[in-house]
Design an enzyme around this catalytic site. Structure first.
Site, PDB file in Angstrom:
ATOM      1  N   CYS A 120      -1.321  -6.202  -8.644  1.00 32.87           N
ATOM      2  CA  CYS A 120      -1.230  -7.754  -9.233  1.00 32.87           C
ATOM      3  C   CYS A 120      -2.638  -8.509  -8.630  1.00 32.87           C
ATOM      4  O   CYS A 120      -3.685  -8.315  -8.178  1.00 32.87           O
ATOM      5  CB  CYS A 120       0.634  -8.072  -9.138  1.00 32.87           C
ATOM      6  SG  CYS A 120       0.097  -9.740  -9.970  1.00 32.87           S
ATOM      7  N   HIS A 230       2.348  -3.482 -11.224  1.00 36.16           N
ATOM      8  CA  HIS A 230       3.618  -3.330 -10.198  1.00 36.16           C
ATOM      9  C   HIS A 230       4.058  -1.951  -9.963  1.00 36.16           C
ATOM     10  O   HIS A 230       5.068  -1.444 -10.936  1.00 36.16           O
ATOM     11  CB  HIS A 230       4.514  -4.384  -9.780  1.00 36.16           C
ATOM     12  CG  HIS A 230       4.009  -5.349  -9.049  1.00 36.16           C
ATOM     13  ND1 HIS A 230       3.541  -6.165  -8.495  1.00 36.16           N
ATOM     14  CD2 HIS A 230       3.356  -6.971 -10.009  1.00 36.16           C
ATOM     15  CE1 HIS A 230       3.405  -7.470  -8.180  1.00 36.16           C
ATOM     16  NE2 HIS A 230       3.535  -7.450  -9.665  1.00 36.16           N
ATOM     17  N   GLU A 232       5.203  -0.426  -7.536  1.00 32.55           N
ATOM     18  CA  GLU A 232       6.424   0.007  -6.814  1.00 32.55           C
ATOM     19  C   GLU A 232       7.918  -0.519  -7.016  1.00 32.55           C
ATOM     20  O   GLU A 232       8.851  -0.314  -6.490  1.00 32.55           O
ATOM     21  CB  GLU A 232       6.047  -0.819  -5.462  1.00 32.55           C
ATOM     22  CG  GLU A 232       5.757  -2.225  -5.237  1.00 32.55           C
ATOM     23  CD  GLU A 232       4.744  -3.572  -6.173  1.00 32.55           C
ATOM     24  OE1 GLU A 232       3.961  -2.355  -6.138  1.00 32.55           O
ATOM     25  OE2 GLU A 232       4.780  -4.575  -6.184  1.00 32.55           O
TER      26      GLU A 232
END
Ligand SMILES: *[C@@H]1O[C@H](CO)[C@@H](O)[C@H](O)[C@H]1NC(C)=O
Ligand SMILES: *[C@@H]1O[C@H](CO)[C@@H](O)[C@H](O)[C@H]1NC(C)=O
Ligand SMILES: *[C@@H]1O[C@H](CO)[C@@H](O)[C@H](O)[C@H]1NC(C)=O
Length: 303
Positions: A120, A230, A232
């Protein structure tokens, strides 16, 4: 002749070597509405992400001297530059990110493979580090999930080539990539910026309906990787109702972690002692719960 054989054996042995105890740094980031004694943070999802791939984590603090950052660099096997709100042109996050980026590039010329992953804000920082004249475009992508539009380069990429075919198909057809950014690198900007074009291979793009932007890249000549989305969050963040937690989304998180930790397994930096290693690990810190407005379930806050 004997020497030659020994050298060959040694070379082969070394190239077949793998570091099965990788330790990866995560760069901390400025806190904006900081309370006293709070200066920086790391979202715990980045830590869990790396741990799921078999790595241990070291937080990399802001405001260290160049000497200290070099010492950290020579102790860890890779670094994540995470998302957030810091200034990518001038901030303490930017300064540290630049130091690690430059050290990683310099290391490559010595055959030292030091992987860097930007997520990001991290991808935006990497673009500006590679080409300071980079102009980002406003995108309407604060809180959306999207399928990735893969490019012709994806199949042969280091990042995706070992992904299971089903995960690739799901990534391309289902909204499994979480985006929370206001800015992006327009594909048209990339196509007219020779510095970026020479450095990064575009692996996927996305659009907000108006601007087509670059969403996944890997550097041609360096182990530098980045996503505007993202990976994660799918497995570890629950604060935003739109984040996908379906089985395919969780596999995306895992395979990205597996990929990057495998990159770190090609690096052989180590701490000067076991004591120094133990002192640096994230285990020395405790998570706190994210506030009501935080995007994080849990985070680490550093004084
Ligand atoms: C900040 O840290 C100092 C030193 O550890 C401590 O004395 C002080 O009480 C802390 N302040 C707050 C508001 O936590
Ligand atoms: C931004 O995108 C959302 C859908 O994600 C849409 O509802 C909204 O109208 C868009 N805003 C603008 C200014 O285009
Ligand atoms: C990708 O490959 C297809 C088929 O080979 C080709 O038609 C297309 O022009 C390529 N796209 C780019 C951007 O090179």
């Amino acid at each position: 002749m004997l020497f030659f054989c020994i050298s060959l054996t040694y070379l082969f042995y070394c190239s077949a070597q793998r570091n099965d105890h990788p330790i990866i740094g995560i760069l901390a980031q400025e806190i904006f509405d900081a309370k006293p004694n709070q200066t920086s943070y790391i979202g715990a999802s980045h830590v869990k992400f790396l741990e799921s791939g078999g790595a241990r984590v070291v937080p990399v603090m802001l405001d260290q001297t160049l000497e200290e950052y070099k010492r950290v660099f020579n102790s860890i096997n890779g670094i994540i530059l995470p998302g957030g709100r810091s200034n990518i042109y001038s901030s303490r996050f930017q300064r540290a990110g630049q130091i690690f980026y430059e050290l990683a590039i310099e290391a490559k010329s010595r055959g030292d493979h030091f992987p860097v992953f930007g997520t990001c804000l991290g991808i935006e920082l990497l673009f500006v580090l590679t080409s300071p004249k980079t102009e980002l475009s406003l995108t309407n992508t604060t809180g959306v999930i999207l399928p990735l539009t893969f490019t012709n380069e994806t199949k042969g990429s280091r990042m995706f080539r070992d992904f299971p075919a089903q995960v690739m198909e799901d990534l391309a057809t289902q909204p499994l990539s979480e985006h929370s950014h206001k800015w992006g690198l327009a594909l048209s900007t990339y196509n007219t910026n020779e510095e970026l074009k020479k450095f990064y291979k575009v692996l996927s793009t996305n659009t907000d309906g108006k601007v087509e932007f670059v969403s996944t890249v890997e550097a041609y000549d360096y182990p530098i990787y980045a996503t505007q989305w993202h990976a994660e969050k799918n497995a570890y963040e629950w604060r935003k109702p739109y984040i996908s937690h379906c089985p395919s989304a969780i596999k995306v998180t895992f395979h990205m972690a597996d990929f990057f930790v495998n990159e770190a397994r090609k690096n052989f930096h180590r701490f000067s002692s076991e004591k120094a290693e133990r002192r640096a690990l994230i285990y020395n810190y405790q998570t706190v719960l994210g506030s009501k407005t935080s995007p994080f379930e849990q985070l680490y806050i550093f004084p």
